[in-house]
Design an enzyme around this catalytic site. Structure first.
Site, PDB file in Angstrom:
ATOM      1  CG  ASP A   1      -1.905   1.069   1.199  1.00 35.26           C
ATOM      2  OD1 ASP A   1      -3.108   0.765   1.319  1.00 35.26           O
ATOM      3  OD2 ASP A   1      -1.780   2.295   1.008  1.00 35.26           O
TER       4      ASP A   1
ATOM      5  CG  ASP B   1      -3.005   3.294  -2.423  1.00 37.41           C
ATOM      6  OD1 ASP B   1      -3.898   2.698  -2.276  1.00 37.41           O
ATOM      7  OD2 ASP B   1      -2.244   4.006  -1.414  1.00 37.41           O
ATOM      8  CD  GLU B   2      -5.095  -1.326  -0.226  1.00 33.73           C
ATOM      9  OE1 GLU B   2      -6.001  -2.269   0.358  1.00 33.73           O
ATOM     10  OE2 GLU B   2      -5.515  -0.241   0.034  1.00 33.73           O
TER      11      GLU B   2
END
Ligand code: DCP
Ligand code: CA
Ligand code: CA
Length: 353
Positions: A16, A114-115
């Site tokens: 993340d 973002d993960e």
């Protein structure tokens, strides 16, 4: 084929990015470093509508958070640098980061810009090795993109994400299988995905205890939880014990799904080519059977490496394997009849609508 009966230890990595949108803005504008930065709607001197997308850690010190009305953020910290959302840039960076991450295992599930979860099972032999992989990934992301991220590694997706939360920001955390249940025991029940404020309140009532910890909820049997919450209840029973069976599911960004086969020897053996082709169609269909598709392509590479494609489109919909085969086999046969060259490779792909 590896036929070892020994069950491989599951090792899942969760990555993340730290304060993602705001960190990208800092990277692009080094003069912002050390100052509170808020990305989101225009605050219009406190009168702006809309919300905060995210902010850097300096801004968080003022109490600013994702999802908060931008007017509130402005009140908390009027001197912060307020920036509009530059989604195109963030998407580009996201792609670059995932391209790096993908190298660590092709089995990767993106959950947001973002993960992602990366399945290291079978690729690394131990948690020690997994830690090194995680450290390498963090290092490469920083070297190539000048961005920090956090990484969690554990035995399943839920535990890897929890480990990542503990690692944040700019850190790595490993939770080995034997540590899993103990590590979460003192966390609040809402740490468990699916347990929100309402479910927590219900648990509070049953336990006659405020802000219960995960260990408090271990008193409930599987059937009690099923009585309370139905199907979800049984899941909670396992999750409270650090067990999560959900698989890492690759979600392809590609708008098409396909497969190719290169023959051992260049061939014109129609029977064999058709047999292989039928298998390709079946494999591709099994990957897309619950998706709407609107076209297919047949690929043929001849012995001299000349490569041709033939395609047809149709209305977007879910189609049977038989339909795809019927539609595509005639295209394949044309490749055989239009040339006397031997065939080196055939491929089949469909377009996701
Ligand atoms: N985001 C958003 N609106 C929200 C939450 C998030 O637009 N309500 C966007 C901005 C974030 C990105 O998604 O940068 C990733 O969200 P995260 O929840 O992972 O938060 P951050 O990456 O910003 O911070 P952290 O360091 O806590 O992960
Ligand atoms: Ca993040
Ligand atoms: Ca995130």
């Amino acid at each position: 084929m590896g036929n070892s009966k020994k069950k491989k230890e599951n090792i899942i990595l969760h990555i993340d990015m730290d304060y993602f949108f705001a960190q990208i803005e800092e990277r692009e504008n080094p003069q912002f470093k050390g100052k509170p930065v808020v990305v989101g709607a225009d605050p219009k001197e406190g009168k702006g509508r809309g919300v905060v997308s995210t902010c850097n850690y300096e801004a968080r010190k003022f109490g600013i958070k994702s999802g908060m009305p931008i007017s509130r953020a402005y009140k908390l910290c009027p001197q912060a640098i307020f920036l509009p959302v530059n989604m195109q840039l963030y998407k580009r960076v996201s792609r670059a980061v995932f391209q790096i991450a993908q190298k660590f295992s092709s089995k990767m599930e993106r959950v947001s810009l973002d993960e992602a979860y990366i399945d290291l099972t079978g690729r690394v032999g131990s948690y020690k090795e997994a830690r090194r992989e995680g450290e390498d990934l963090r290092k490469i992301v920083f070297e190539k993109e000048r961005l920090t991220c956090s990484i969690g590694v554990s035995k399943n997706k839920m535990m890897a994400k929890i480990a990542c939360e503990l690692a944040k920001p700019d850190g790595i955390r490993i939770i080995t299988p034997v540590q899993a249940a103990k590590t979460i025991a003192s966390m609040k029940v809402e740490t468990i995905p699916g347990i929100g404020p309402k479910t927590r309140q219900f648990i509070e009532k049953k336990l006659k205890k405020k802000d219960p910890q995960i260990r408090d909820a271990l008193v409930f049997s599987k059937s009690e939880l099923a009585d309370f919450f139905g199907k979800r209840g049984e899941e909670f029973y396992y999750k409270l014990r650090g067990i999560d069976k959900s698989p890492v599911e690759e979600k392809k960004e590609a708008k098409s799904v396909g497969k190719e086969h290169t023959f051992q020897k260049d061939t014109r053996d129609a029977k064999m080519i058709i047999k292989v082709f039928k298998r390709l169609v079946g494999d591709v269909h099994s990957q897309v059977k619950d998706k709407k598709i609107n076209g297919l392509t047949v690929v043929c590479r001849y012995e001299d490496f000349e490569t041709h494609t033939k395609q047809i489109s149709f209305d977007a919909g879910k189609y049977t394997e038989e339909f795809l085969y019927k539609k595509s086999i005639s295209l394949l046969l044309k490749f055989l009849t239009q040339s006397n060259k031997k065939i080196r490779l055939i491929g089949f792909r469909v377009k996701i609508a």
